[in-house]
Enzyme design. Structure first.
Site, PDB file in Angstrom:
ATOM      1  N   GLY A  13      -5.464   8.171 -29.044  1.00 17.85           N
ATOM      2  CA  GLY A  13      -6.337   9.106 -29.741  1.00 17.85           C
ATOM      3  C   GLY A  13      -7.704   8.491 -29.894  1.00 17.85           C
ATOM      4  O   GLY A  13      -7.898   7.307 -29.641  1.00 17.85           O
ATOM      5  N   GLY A  56     -13.322   8.215 -35.337  1.00 15.14           N
ATOM      6  CA  GLY A  56     -14.751   8.120 -35.581  1.00 15.14           C
ATOM      7  C   GLY A  56     -15.378   6.902 -34.931  1.00 15.14           C
ATOM      8  O   GLY A  56     -16.446   6.970 -34.348  1.00 15.14           O
ATOM      9  N   GLY A 115     -13.819   4.612 -32.705  1.00 15.50           N
ATOM     10  CA  GLY A 115     -13.388   4.136 -31.399  1.00 15.50           C
ATOM     11  C   GLY A 115     -12.134   4.836 -30.928  1.00 15.50           C
ATOM     12  O   GLY A 115     -11.618   5.730 -31.578  1.00 15.50           O
ATOM     13  N   ASP A 144     -11.558   6.552 -47.049  1.00 15.93           N
ATOM     14  CA  ASP A 144     -11.429   7.692 -46.127  1.00 15.93           C
ATOM     15  C   ASP A 144      -9.961   8.093 -46.020  1.00 15.93           C
ATOM     16  O   ASP A 144      -9.426   8.268 -44.928  1.00 15.93           O
ATOM     17  CB  ASP A 144     -12.021   7.337 -44.757  1.00 15.93           C
ATOM     18  CG  ASP A 144     -12.277   8.582 -43.895  1.00 15.93           C
ATOM     19  OD1 ASP A 144     -12.276   9.711 -44.450  1.00 15.93           O
ATOM     20  OD2 ASP A 144     -12.473   8.425 -42.681  1.00 15.93           O
TER      21      ASP A 144
END
Lengths: 741, 187
Positions: free
Chosen positions: A82, A85, A87, A211
């Site tokens: 996947g 943000g 990398g 986050d």
């Protein structure tokens, strides 16, 4: 080009690109035997050949799959898992130990590279110190081949976002796939408790995550949630690397103080809020704060209270709802003071005990509606002096002022009418009365000064002494400043060209919904009663619309293209003025209707008038096909679906549109084109909060040329719904008007 | 991804063909991640806005694909190809509208505007690209489909090879010349 030539060209090209650059010219020259045209074509292709470019896909759109197979240090990248943000994450093999790991490779972003690297390193530093079963372990930070990379535990499972989607797709009785069954509030509570324990560990090591969101939670094969991506982590021991004011974090899960980007107020309770937001979404099926844009989400975090879970979500146990809402308090001081306290309260709930969290009292709730209590105290220093009672009074006073500022208002202009009564009828989603009509005031001298109206969908009614009236449908949202220009008319003056539709009880309205995730849902609502109304027998024509434009001092609608204006001024068809008018925004259609003393029909009215709720339906295939052929749907403009020969909507209109009152295309009652000639705007809104969609999404009734009637016996046979946001001013959509009786 | 294997989708597709409404809802749920992936692959950009753009595109693709009430998709491959086509059509429609509608020139940007800008940023005019693809389709329909899957569907070569039933090597060789031909027309 012929297929044969193309074949030859491809072969020559394949041979040419195998050659080193400096030999290609000689190769081309050597093709003297072939025709010059082919050679030129080949030369152009070689000139444009760029094996490394992702063209013609957007820059940055390419999956970084060129990295697959590359070895960085001790790690060989095997497949892309996947991209996040900072990398891309690969499944990789550690060669010396022959074990599977996850490797995150920093994306080299031009310009932002330095910040990204700092952030990346910070993640490595912060996370490498943590070791907890609910945190993804970071093993190594390295640099090789000019790439910075991070080596982590490989968690072979979906992220929480995907897991939620998978569980939502299950019926209530379907067995859950292995792992936490997120339909069960207790399973959600346990999952969040585990994450809280992981974060408790991080906080003890003085690392904030900052986050926390579903995508950063991975579900391991044993069902345990594991938090990853410390990309925004703040190590309290280190100096802050980011510039203050920079926005970091994913907006939906961002805490109010984070949204405000007030750095000094961000502490571990920020993670409490974000984890509370995850719990909220697990329980409610949507994030506590939503919005169409980042700016809107942030505005809503700051200014709109989170809808309490214990109101509309009956299946959420009260104790759990209280825990969730406590984590989501706007004021960090009112949240759980520590992750441990949050986890402990979840444990109490899971053990069947009573939780420590309580409902907010009224003062607290008022505080949440306001900007911020502390801000208020700064603005009103007297509050501190006056003590609690005085402060509270001021506080509530301020709330009223605040609320007034947001409440919708309406101003009504009634040109040339000395006196008119103005009232308001609240409406439900089907535009049926949802409460008693209430007086708004009397417009004297042609104007009613702005008055405050309740929020929601409503119809403003204007009535004169002489029995003339007009109706204006509006959706009043906070901050609305509506100005209505009314031209009241007497009903009997308007009946020309209109059909009268009798009152009807027990209709089950068809509902089309777009859920926030984008799923389309169809269903039939509870039975309702529909009042009698008038509706135009046919669509408003170009001729009628031209007259209206002239009467309002215009020749064209402002948004029309030069091409369409030219067509309008010099129509290519003889019967132009009898064709239904198109290329209007919903507001343009509404403005015309109100100018005429009418209004737009609701979707329900349109369907009733078109006979959609009548029995018997069109049940046999043959008659369906016949109607299909006769009533425009399914014209060859269907070619818009084919890779070749796309037909533009405007061109299709010129080609296929039929006159609005064409013979043989009306129902027995005289309703023209129930299956569509052009599609038609209605007043009914698409009940949706689609991210990215503007608010003006209205139901469009019937269909146009590129639509096809596939099955006539379906209850939905009459509907080709297209929320208006697809095209604001479509060239296949017109309208007709209605009026209440 | 669990539960979205070809078998389940094909079973659902058959049920949808037979008019099973519940199956259709289920199909939409199941396909959601695939289509989203398809859309976001198209614009794996840098900024946060791209999630919204992908969402908007997926929603519109749905509307296009399911607005006809009775989709006939023979299998998952066909359906994904249709999704790519729907996305192409949406971008084309959008570009046409932009060309015609100057109102937007200084107004706020919609998600579709941003997608279009990403293409433009790479020197691609969506309308010209569409024309070149139509031209290509007149002499090599197969590569025109591949181009559509690649450019608008954002599929990897592995996926396209499966969808079009080509070997990866053949596909890459032919794509190389097709891309050069397209570029020679457009750049």
């Amino acid at each position: 080009m012929t297929p044969e030539r193309w074949q030859r060209l491809q072969e020559l090209f394949a041979a040419a690109i195998e050659l080193p650059d400096d030999e290609r010219a000689a190769y081309l020259a050597g093709l003297a035997g072939d025709d010059a045209e082919l050679r030129d074509e080949l030369a152009r292709m070689l000139g444009a050949h760029d094996p490394d470019s992702t063209w013609p896909r957007p820059a940055g759109a390419e999956a970084p799959d060129p990295m697959v197979g590359v070895t960085l240090g001790d790690y060989r990248l095997e497949s892309l898992l996947g991209a996040g943000g900072s990398g891309a994450v690969f499944r990789a093999r550690q060669l010396s130990k022959d074990r599977a790991v996850a490797v995150k490779v920093l994306r080299t972003a031009p310009g932002g590279a330095r910040t990204a690297l700092e952030r990346f390193k910070r993640e490595a530093l912060a996370a490498a110190r943590l070791s907890h079963p609910n945190l993804v372990r970071v093993h190594y930070f390295g640099r090789d081949e000019g790439r910075d990379y991070l080596v982590m535990d490989l968690v072979d499972g979906p992220n929480l976002r995907d897991r939620m989607a998978a569980c939502r797709a299950l019926g209530p009785d379907d067995p859950a796939p292995p792992g936490p069954d997120l339909r069960d509030p207790r399973a959600c509570a346990a999952l969040v408790r585990d994450l809280a324990r992981g974060l408790q560990h991080a906080h003890a090591a003085r690392v904030l995550h900052r986050d926390v969101k579903p995508r950063n939670v991975l579900i391991a094969p044993d069902g345990a949630p594991r938090l990853t991506d410390f990309g925004l982590a703040k190590d309290l021991e280190l100096a802050d690397l980011t510039q203050s004011g920079e926005l970091s974090g994913t907006p939906q899960y961002m805490s109010p103080e984070q949204a405000r980007a007030v750095r000094e107020r961000i502490d571990h309770r920020t993670d409490v809020y974000s984890l509370g937001a995850v719990l909220y979404e697990l329980l409610a099926g949507r994030a506590p704060v939503e919005g169409d844009t980042t700016a809107e989400v942030i505005h809503n975090i700051l200014h709109r209270p989170v809808a309490p879970l214990y109101r509309g979500h009956k299946y959420v146990p009260l104790g759990l709802a209280l825990v969730c809402m406590k984590a989501l308090r706007r004021d960090p001081d009112k949240r759980y003071a520590t992750m441990e306290a949050f986890a402990d309260d979840l444990d109490r709930f899971l053990a069947g005990g009573s939780v420590h969290a309580t409902k907010q009292n009224l003062v607290e709730r008022a505080g949440e509606r306001l900007v911020d209590r502390r801000v208020l105290m700064k603005l009103v220093p007297a509050a501190g002096v006056l003590g609690i009672a005085g402060g509270l009074a001021l506080f509530q006073g301020a709330r009223v002022v605040q609320a007034r500022g947001l409440r919708p208002r309406v101003e009504v202009l009634v040109p040339g009418v000395a006196e008119a009564r103005v009232s308001l009828l609240p409406l439900d989603r089907h535009h049926l009365p949802a409460g008693p009509e209430r007086e708004l005031g009397v417009a004297r001298g042609g104007r009613l000064a702005p008055v405050v109206v309740p929020e929601g969908n409503a119809r403003v009614l204007v009535r004169t002494e002489g029995g003339a009236s007009s109706e204006h449908q509006r959706d009043f949202t906070p901050g609305t400043r509506a100005v209505i220009e009314a031209r009241p008319r007497v009903t009997r003056d308007l009946t020309d060209g209109m059909l009268s539709v009798a009152a009807r009880a027990g209709v089950r309205p068809y509902v089309f919904e777009m859920r926030p995730q984008g799923e389309a849902m169809e269903r039939f609502d509870e039975p309702v009663d529909v009042a009698p109304f008038l509706i135009d027998a046919a669509c408003v024509t170009n001729g009628e619309f031209r007259a209206y434009l002239a009467a309002t001092g215009r020749r064209h609608l402002d948004h029309w293209s030069d091409g369409w204006k030219a067509v309008w001024d010099d129509p290519p068809r003889e019967d132009w003025d009898a064709l239904p008018v198109v290329d209007l925004r919903m507001e343009d259609a509404r403005a015309y209707a109100e100018w005429m003393g009418k209004r737009l029909p609701t979707a329900l009215e349109w369907e009733l008038a078109a006979g959609a709720y009548d029995a018997p339906r069109w049940t046999d295939e043959a008659s369906a096909q016949e109607w299909n052929a006769r009533y425009v749907l399914g014209f060859p403009a269907l070619a818009v679906w084919e890779p070749t020969g796309a037909v533009s909507t405007g061109a299709a209109y010129l080609e296929y549109a039929q006159t609005a009152r064409g013979a043989g295309r009306a129902t027995a009652a005289g309703f023209h084109d129930p299956f569509g000639n052009v599609a038609e705007w209605t007043e009914t809104r698409v009940p949706t909060a689609l991210p990215g969609a503007p608010s003006a999404a209205h139901h469009v009734a019937s269909g146009a040329w590129h639509d096809r009637l596939e099955e006539a016996d379906r209850a939905t046979w009459l509907h080709v719904w297209r929320p208006g946001f697809v095209v604001e001013s479509p060239q296949d959509t017109g309208f007709r008007c209605a009026r209440s009786l | 991804m669990e539960g979205t294997g070809g078998g389940r989708i094909e079973r659902l597709l058959r049920a949808v063909e037979e008019g099973d409404r519940a199956a259709r809802d289920e199909l939409i749920e199941v396909l959601q991640p695939e289509l989203r992936a398809c859309a976001s692959r198209m614009m794996r950009g840098q900024d946060r806005g791209h999630t919204l753009q992908a969402t908007a595109l997926v929603n519109e693709a749905y509307l296009k694909m399911f607005s006809r009430d009775h989709p006939h998709f023979s299998d998952r491959k066909h359906l994904l190809a249709t999704a790519a086509r729907a996305m192409r059509q949406i971008l084309i429609d959008h570009a046409r509208r932009k060309g015609r509608d100057k109102r937007h020139a200084d107004g706020e940007r919609t998600p579709l505007d941003n997608i279009a800008l990403e293409y433009e940023g790479n020197g691609v005019d969506v309308l010209s690209l569409d024309e070149v693809l139509r031209d290509l389709a007149t002499f090599d329909a197969e590569m025109a489909r591949v181009a559509e899957l690649r450019v608008f569907g954002g599929f990897s070569f592995e996926e396209i090879a499966t969808i079009e039933d080509l070997s990866l090597r053949t596909l890459q060789r032919r794509w190389s010349s097709t891309k050069a031909w397209m570029a020679s027309r457009l750049l």
